[in-house]
Scaffold this motif. Structure first.
Motif, PDB file in Angstrom:
ATOM      1  N   LYS A  15      45.469  43.414  29.390  1.00 32.83           N
ATOM      2  CA  LYS A  15      44.736  42.219  28.970  1.00 32.83           C
ATOM      3  C   LYS A  15      43.989  41.553  30.118  1.00 32.83           C
ATOM      4  CE  LYS A  15      46.649  42.396  24.864  1.00 32.83           C
ATOM      5  NZ  LYS A  15      45.944  43.140  23.843  1.00 32.83           N
ATOM      6  N   ALA A  16      44.368  41.884  31.357  1.00 32.27           N
ATOM      7  CA  ALA A  16      43.765  41.244  32.521  1.00 32.27           C
ATOM      8  C   ALA A  16      43.800  42.209  33.696  1.00 32.27           C
ATOM      9  CB  ALA A  16      44.507  39.960  32.872  1.00 32.27           C
ATOM     10  N   MET A  17      42.994  41.907  34.711  1.00 32.47           N
ATOM     11  CA  MET A  17      42.950  42.708  35.933  1.00 32.47           C
ATOM     12  C   MET A  17      43.078  41.752  37.118  1.00 32.47           C
ATOM     13  SD  MET A  17      40.014  45.462  37.065  1.00 32.47           S
ATOM     14  CE  MET A  17      40.367  46.550  35.667  1.00 32.47           C
ATOM     15  N   GLN A  18      43.892  42.159  38.083  1.00 31.31           N
ATOM     16  CA  GLN A  18      44.114  41.333  39.272  1.00 31.31           C
ATOM     17  C   GLN A  18      43.982  42.189  40.521  1.00 31.31           C
ATOM     18  OE1 GLN A  18      47.466  38.627  39.177  1.00 31.31           O
ATOM     19  NE2 GLN A  18      48.017  39.202  41.272  1.00 31.31           N
ATOM     20  N   PHE A  19      43.225  41.689  41.475  1.00 36.30           N
ATOM     21  CA  PHE A  19      43.137  42.311  42.796  1.00 36.30           C
ATOM     22  C   PHE A  19      44.006  41.468  43.720  1.00 36.30           C
ATOM     23  CE2 PHE A  19      38.527  43.260  41.417  1.00 36.30           C
ATOM     24  CZ  PHE A  19      38.935  44.322  40.648  1.00 36.30           C
ATOM     25  N   ASN A  20      45.034  42.046  44.274  1.00 36.53           N
ATOM     26  CA  ASN A  20      46.042  41.310  45.024  1.00 36.53           C
ATOM     27  C   ASN A  20      45.645  40.970  46.446  1.00 36.53           C
ATOM     28  OD1 ASN A  20      47.878  41.486  42.838  1.00 36.53           O
ATOM     29  ND2 ASN A  20      48.367  43.571  43.452  1.00 36.53           N
ATOM     30  N   SER A  21      44.748  41.753  47.035  1.00 33.04           N
ATOM     31  CA  SER A  21      44.484  41.578  48.456  1.00 33.04           C
ATOM     32  C   SER A  21      43.067  42.026  48.804  1.00 33.04           C
ATOM     33  CB  SER A  21      45.513  42.381  49.265  1.00 33.04           C
ATOM     34  OG  SER A  21      45.348  42.159  50.630  1.00 33.04           O
ATOM     35  N   VAL A  22      42.087  41.205  48.449  1.00 27.52           N
ATOM     36  CA  VAL A  22      40.703  41.496  48.789  1.00 27.52           C
ATOM     37  C   VAL A  22      40.448  40.866  50.150  1.00 27.52           C
ATOM     38  CG1 VAL A  22      38.287  41.292  48.108  1.00 27.52           C
ATOM     39  CG2 VAL A  22      40.066  41.468  46.345  1.00 27.52           C
ATOM     40  N   VAL A  23      40.132  41.674  51.132  1.00 30.85           N
ATOM     41  CA  VAL A  23      39.932  41.174  52.487  1.00 30.85           C
ATOM     42  C   VAL A  23      38.703  40.259  52.504  1.00 30.85           C
ATOM     43  CG1 VAL A  23      39.533  41.831  54.899  1.00 30.85           C
ATOM     44  CG2 VAL A  23      41.050  43.219  53.450  1.00 30.85           C
ATOM     45  N   SER A  24      38.904  39.052  53.003  1.00 32.00           N
ATOM     46  CA  SER A  24      37.857  38.024  52.941  1.00 32.00           C
ATOM     47  C   SER A  24      36.574  38.428  53.643  1.00 32.00           C
ATOM     48  CB  SER A  24      38.372  36.708  53.536  1.00 32.00           C
ATOM     49  OG  SER A  24      38.711  36.884  54.901  1.00 32.00           O
ATOM     50  N   THR A  25      36.664  39.264  54.658  1.00 35.91           N
ATOM     51  CA  THR A  25      35.474  39.683  55.403  1.00 35.91           C
ATOM     52  C   THR A  25      34.708  40.797  54.700  1.00 35.91           C
ATOM     53  OG1 THR A  25      36.845  41.179  56.710  1.00 35.91           O
ATOM     54  CG2 THR A  25      36.416  38.974  57.626  1.00 35.91           C
ATOM     55  N   ASN A  26      35.259  41.331  53.627  1.00 30.81           N
ATOM     56  CA  ASN A  26      34.585  42.353  52.832  1.00 30.81           C
ATOM     57  C   ASN A  26      33.668  41.634  51.831  1.00 30.81           C
ATOM     58  OD1 ASN A  26      33.773  44.615  51.443  1.00 30.81           O
ATOM     59  ND2 ASN A  26      35.835  45.298  50.915  1.00 30.81           N
ATOM     60  N   GLU A  27      32.641  41.002  52.378  1.00 30.47           N
ATOM     61  CA  GLU A  27      31.779  40.119  51.596  1.00 30.47           C
ATOM     62  C   GLU A  27      31.041  40.828  50.467  1.00 30.47           C
ATOM     63  OE1 GLU A  27      29.375  38.250  54.579  1.00 30.47           O
ATOM     64  OE2 GLU A  27      31.066  37.058  55.328  1.00 30.47           O
ATOM     65  N   VAL A  28      30.686  42.086  50.666  1.00 27.97           N
ATOM     66  CA  VAL A  28      29.993  42.830  49.607  1.00 27.97           C
ATOM     67  C   VAL A  28      30.911  42.975  48.392  1.00 27.97           C
ATOM     68  CG1 VAL A  28      28.962  45.044  48.981  1.00 27.97           C
ATOM     69  CG2 VAL A  28      28.432  44.013  51.190  1.00 27.97           C
ATOM     70  N   ALA A  29      32.154  43.368  48.627  1.00 26.24           N
ATOM     71  CA  ALA A  29      33.101  43.528  47.519  1.00 26.24           C
ATOM     72  C   ALA A  29      33.401  42.181  46.859  1.00 26.24           C
ATOM     73  CB  ALA A  29      34.387  44.175  48.012  1.00 26.24           C
TER      74      ALA A  29
END
Length: 163
Positions: free
Chosen positions: A109-123
Motif C-alpha cells: 500500500k505504500a513505499m518507504q526509502f529508509n536512507s536517502v543520502v542527503s547529498t544525492n540531490e538528483v535522487a
C-alpha cells in the motif's frame, strides 16, 4: 525494457554495482562486497529484483521487498541503481514508476526509502517529483567517502487508492 533480473544480467551489471559500492556516496553497503554477497543482497533476499535493458545492455536495476514484517508488511522498500552512461536519461524514473506498479500488484500500500543520502540531490529531487515526501531526517547517519558525515532522509509515498 524492464524484466525480472537473471544471474547473468546481474553479473553483467556487477561493474556498475561494485563502482557504486566503492564510491561510498549513496549506499550503506560494504565497499568490498563480493559478487556473491552482492547477488544475495540485491537478488536473493528481496521479494523481486528487476533489470532495465536497452539494446541488450543493462542500464539499471532495482529490488523490492517488504520494509517491515507483521502489521508493517503493507509498506515496501526499494533500492535503485543506474549505470553511469544511463544517468540523466530517465532510467531511474522508469525503474521507480515500474516499482510502484509492482508494489501495488504485490499487495503493498505504500513505499518507504529508509536512507536517502542527503547529498544525492538528483535522487532526492526525482523521488520528490514522483510524489515521495521527506518524512524524516537522520543527522550524520551516512559516512560519505568525500564529505564525511552527512544526513539521510526517510522518504515515503502512499500508493493505494483507499485510506
Amino acid at each position: 525494457m524492464i524484466t525480472p533480473i537473471t544471474r547473468a544480467e546481474f553479473e553483467t551489471f556487477w561493474p556498475t554495482f561494485s563502482r557504486v559500492m566503492a564510491a561510498q556516496e549513496t549506499y550503506a553497503f560494504a565497499p568490498d562486497m563480493t559478487l556473491e554477497q552482492a547477488y544475495q543482497l540485491w537478488c536473493e533476499l528481496p521479494l523481486k529484483t528487476f533489470v532495465y535493458m536497452e539494446q541488450g545492455e543493462v542500464l539499471g536495476s532495482y529490488y523490492l521487498k517488504a520494509n517491515a514484517a507483521g502489521p508493517g508488511d503493507h509498506v515496501c522498500n526499494c533500492g535503485y541503481m543506474v549505470s553511469e552512461k544511463a544517468r540523466g536519461k530517465g532510467v531511474a524514473r522508469a525503474l521507480c514508476e515500474h516499482s510502484q506498479q509492482q508494489a501495488l500488484a504485490l499487495g503493498f500500500k505504500a513505499m518507504q526509502f529508509n536512507s536517502v543520502v542527503s547529498t544525492n540531490e538528483v535522487a532526492v529531487g526525482l523521488w520528490q517529483k514522483l510524489g515521495f515526501e521527506m518524512v524524516g531526517r537522520v543527522p550524520k547517519a551516512y559516512r560519505h567517502a568525500k564529505l564525511g558525515y552527512v544526513d539521510t532522509f526517510v522518504m515515503y509515498k502512499w500508493l493505494a487508492n483507499e485510506g
